[in-house]
Motif scaffolding. Structure first.
Motif, PDB file in Angstrom:
ATOM      1  N   VAL A 214      14.613  -2.435  -9.768  1.00 19.30           N
ATOM      2  CA  VAL A 214      13.858  -2.131  -8.552  1.00 19.30           C
ATOM      3  C   VAL A 214      12.567  -1.387  -8.889  1.00 19.30           C
ATOM      4  O   VAL A 214      11.506  -1.657  -8.305  1.00 19.30           O
ATOM      5  N   LYS A 215      12.648  -0.473  -9.829  1.00 19.90           N
ATOM      6  CA  LYS A 215      11.482   0.335 -10.201  1.00 19.90           C
ATOM      7  C   LYS A 215      10.355  -0.549 -10.747  1.00 19.90           C
ATOM      8  O   LYS A 215       9.177  -0.315 -10.457  1.00 19.90           O
TER       9      LYS A 215
ATOM     10  N   PRO B 281       9.249  -3.306  -7.161  1.00 29.53           N
ATOM     11  CA  PRO B 281       9.655  -2.740  -5.865  1.00 29.53           C
ATOM     12  C   PRO B 281       9.737  -3.770  -4.742  1.00 29.53           C
ATOM     13  O   PRO B 281      10.434  -3.553  -3.750  1.00 29.53           O
TER      14      PRO B 281
END
Length: 330
Positions: A275-276, A279
């Motif tokens: 996710v980082k 995003p």
């Protein structure tokens, strides 16, 4: 006919090595040599290979080493103008060498030929498509972003061109030596594709699940090195994309295990990094499927988790995450 050298590194491959070598001996292109690098096997591998009666097979024994080390050992023994590598548990279709050799001879600007790959299990049962890309010519930007060639059992390359990149990086592990050599080859030569399944890549359940962190570190090392190359000078904007693509792959790998077999800390870390690094996945259903699968594996008893996953396979199928791997570079 021009000689093709086939390099097969093997360590304790008694279960598959005979079938693998036979897939080479059955090739329609017959002018080849098979260089078997036996890396201190203790399970009867050497005896099995030695029992195969074919003068084209040459066996060399070495102390145990990783895949990159053993492929480089093989390169010291090759005599052919063309080289192909084959892992000791993978298979080729009978026309693999002939088709790739023809592709290289017809595409004189190309130094590397590759084919399509399908996956099989330990018993040889078909599991599905693995890599069916068709990218030719200058594929450098494509291979920076994704290993579209699949396994290390794929390519055929001119010996002289392989020598120019200096062989395999022996510090790399867990298949990252493959993408590293593909990137370095793509920096100096064109690729040509045989749009046909000719490599059968054998997947062993949980074969890499315990090595995720080592895989992560090794692949990030490859990405860092690749973007320091002068050919990547104008492509620095692709680096975050390359990292994000790899974390999507790791996300799939960490969750592609039976309930109870996962490393919770590692899965949580990889999901966070996925996710980082991208995003925008927070706007996609697939990342919530990933967290749901993780939660089910962690919170429910193993039998119940298995029951749910078998009853609702589409809900827990993580292959869809590959649909969010970005390969555009405009």
């Amino acid at each position: 006919m021009e000689l093709i050298s086939v390099v097969i590194p093997v360590y304790n491959g008694a279960k598959t090595i005979k079938e693998t070598i036979e897939s080479v001996l059955q090739q329609t292109y017959s002018h080849f040599e098979v260089i078997v690098i036996n890396s201190d096997s203790t399970d009867g591998t050497l005896e099995i290979v030695s029992s195969i009666q074919d003068e084209r097979i040459k066996i060399y024994n070495y102390p145990k080493g990783n895949a990159a080390v053993n492929r480089n050992r093989g390169l010291t023994h090759v005599s052919g103008e063309f080289i192909s590598f084959l892992d000791a548990d993978d298979l080729w279709t009978p026309d693999k060498l002939e088709a790739q050799h023809k592709a290289l001879k017809e595409n004189t600007q190309a130094g590397v030929a590759y084919s399509w790959t399908d996956a099989i299990n330990e018993s040889g049962k078909y599991l599905g498509e693995f890599n069916h890309a068709i990218w030719e010519g200058d594929v450098y930007t494509k291979v920076l972003l994704q290993n579209f060639l699949g396994s290390g059992s794929n390519i055929m390359v001119y010996k002289a061109i392989l020598a120019r990149v200096g062989g395999f990086n022996e510090s790399l592990i867990y298949y990252t030596e493959d993408i590293d050599i593909y990137i370095r080859l793509a920096a100096i030569t064109n690729f040509t594709c045989v749009p046909k399944v000719q490599i059968l890549y054998r997947i062993h359940p949980n074969s890499m699940s315990s090595n995720i962190l080592a895989m992560e570190a090794s692949r990030l090392q490859v990405i860092q090195s690749a973007f320091k190359d002068k050919k990547a000078a104008s492509l620095q904007h692709l680096k975050p994309q390359a990292v994000a693509n790899y974390y999507k792959y790791l996300c799939y790998k960490t969750l592609d295990v039976a309930p109870g077999k996962q490393n919770n800390l590692v899965v949580g870390r990889i999901l966070w990094q996925t996710v980082k690094t991208d995003p925008k996945l927070l706007q996609k259903r697939v990342i919530y499927k990933a967290w749901l699968k993780f939660a089910v594996m962690v919170l429910l008893p193993t039998p119940l988790a298995n029951l749910l996953m078998n009853k609702f396979p589409s809900l827990f199928n993580m292959k869809t995450i590959f649909g969010y791997v970005k390969i555009d570079y405009d």
